[in-house]
Write a protein that holds these residues in place. Structure first.
Motif, PDB file in Angstrom:
ATOM      1  N   THR A 163      -0.265  -1.356   1.829  1.00 47.31           N
ATOM      2  CA  THR A 163       0.960  -0.746   1.334  1.00 47.31           C
ATOM      3  C   THR A 163       0.601   0.541   0.625  1.00 47.31           C
ATOM      4  OG1 THR A 163       0.838  -2.005  -0.712  1.00 47.31           O
ATOM      5  CG2 THR A 163       2.185  -2.942   1.038  1.00 47.31           C
ATOM      6  N   THR A 164       1.472   1.503   0.717  1.00 45.77           N
ATOM      7  CA  THR A 164       1.213   2.786   0.069  1.00 45.77           C
ATOM      8  C   THR A 164       1.988   2.932  -1.227  1.00 45.77           C
ATOM      9  OG1 THR A 164       2.948   3.815   1.390  1.00 45.77           O
ATOM     10  CG2 THR A 164       0.688   3.938   2.258  1.00 45.77           C
ATOM     11  N   SER A 165       2.850   1.973  -1.505  1.00 40.51           N
ATOM     12  CA  SER A 165       3.621   2.034  -2.748  1.00 40.51           C
ATOM     13  C   SER A 165       3.820   0.617  -3.286  1.00 40.51           C
ATOM     14  CB  SER A 165       4.971   2.703  -2.500  1.00 40.51           C
ATOM     15  OG  SER A 165       5.716   1.979  -1.549  1.00 40.51           O
ATOM     16  N   TRP A 166       4.308   0.548  -4.502  1.00 44.82           N
ATOM     17  CA  TRP A 166       4.590  -0.732  -5.127  1.00 44.82           C
ATOM     18  C   TRP A 166       5.737  -1.416  -4.402  1.00 44.82           C
ATOM     19  CZ3 TRP A 166       1.821  -3.220  -8.738  1.00 44.82           C
ATOM     20  CH2 TRP A 166       0.856  -2.484  -9.438  1.00 44.82           C
ATOM     21  N   THR A 167       5.638  -2.730  -4.236  1.00 45.41           N
ATOM     22  CA  THR A 167       6.660  -3.531  -3.564  1.00 45.41           C
ATOM     23  C   THR A 167       7.159  -4.589  -4.530  1.00 45.41           C
ATOM     24  OG1 THR A 167       5.574  -3.199  -1.424  1.00 45.41           O
ATOM     25  CG2 THR A 167       7.129  -5.044  -1.589  1.00 45.41           C
ATOM     26  N   PHE A 168       8.490  -4.690  -4.664  1.00 47.76           N
ATOM     27  CA  PHE A 168       9.108  -5.687  -5.536  1.00 47.76           C
ATOM     28  C   PHE A 168       9.481  -6.908  -4.714  1.00 47.76           C
ATOM     29  CE2 PHE A 168      12.960  -7.647  -7.295  1.00 47.76           C
ATOM     30  CZ  PHE A 168      12.487  -8.015  -8.548  1.00 47.76           C
ATOM     31  N   VAL A 169       9.163  -8.088  -5.230  1.00 46.95           N
ATOM     32  CA  VAL A 169       9.594  -9.341  -4.600  1.00 46.95           C
ATOM     33  C   VAL A 169      10.175 -10.253  -5.665  1.00 46.95           C
ATOM     34  CG1 VAL A 169       8.028  -9.249  -2.618  1.00 46.95           C
ATOM     35  CG2 VAL A 169       7.268 -10.315  -4.714  1.00 46.95           C
ATOM     36  N   SER A 170      11.155 -11.041  -5.262  1.00 43.92           N
ATOM     37  CA  SER A 170      11.793 -11.995  -6.159  1.00 43.92           C
ATOM     38  C   SER A 170      12.114 -13.248  -5.364  1.00 43.92           C
ATOM     39  CB  SER A 170      13.080 -11.396  -6.746  1.00 43.92           C
ATOM     40  OG  SER A 170      13.699 -12.320  -7.609  1.00 43.92           O
TER      41      SER A 170
END
Length: 181
Positions: free
Chosen positions: A129-136
């Motif tokens: 991944t090239t950026s932060w990923t949010f998961v919930s």
């Protein structure tokens, strides 16, 4: 018109008797600004987990947790957090794969109601991944009201340059109502 208004008034007087209010709140959160803070906040088993101070590469604040390098098997960052008195539990976090995970590299997010049997929420492998990923994740009812509830991040990395970043972990829930009608 008057009839409608009087009906509305009567309805509004009885509405509080039938309304349900969720008291959603943060049960636990950590942005790793204090480090891994062992044993107060986290437990670490295996090699590879640390905190890194680099505001340019943290999701928020100055620090992040990371798993890096050849872990020679599973490396675990875990948190014991009772959910007694809570329901509708959710776990959210931000992650970034800073160096590509190959097919033999793995990341798991898991939860347990007893610390023995683990349920997988997420698994990453063969990804960059090239950026932060949010998961919930909304956890099933089995996570509600559990004295021995735990969640963990488990990695098995094979290369010296494998890196996964973790930040802003939040466990939320709704208070279980003890009010009876």
């Amino acid at each position: 018109m008057l009839r409608f208004m009087s009906g509305l008034i009567v309805f509004s007087l009885f509405l509080p008797l039938f309304s349900v209010q969720a008291d959603s709140a943060v049960i636990f959160s950590d942005g790793f600004e204090g480090g891994l803070d062992i044993p107060l906040n986290w437990q670490v088993a295996g090699a590879g987990w640390s905190t890194v101070s680099n505001p340019a590469n943290a999701h928020s604040g100055d620090k992040r947790a990371q798993a890096k390098g050849n872990t020679s098997g599973d490396s675990v960052l875990s948190k014991e957090q009772s959910t007694t008195g809570w329901q509708n539990i959710s776990l959210a976090y931000w992650y970034r794969v800073a160096d590509k995970l190959e097919s033999n590299d793995h990341w798991w997010a898991e939860w347990s109601d007893n610390g023995t049997s683990w349920q997988i929420l997420d698994e990453l492998s063969n990804i960059a991944t090239t950026s932060w990923t949010f998961v919930s994740y909304a956890l099933p009812a089995g996570a509600d009201d559990q004295a021995d509830f735990q969640f963990r991040f488990r990695v098995n990395l094979s290369g010296a340059t494998d890196v996964v970043w973790l930040d802003d972990v939040v466990l939320e829930g709704d208070l279980i109502s003890t009010t009876t009608p």
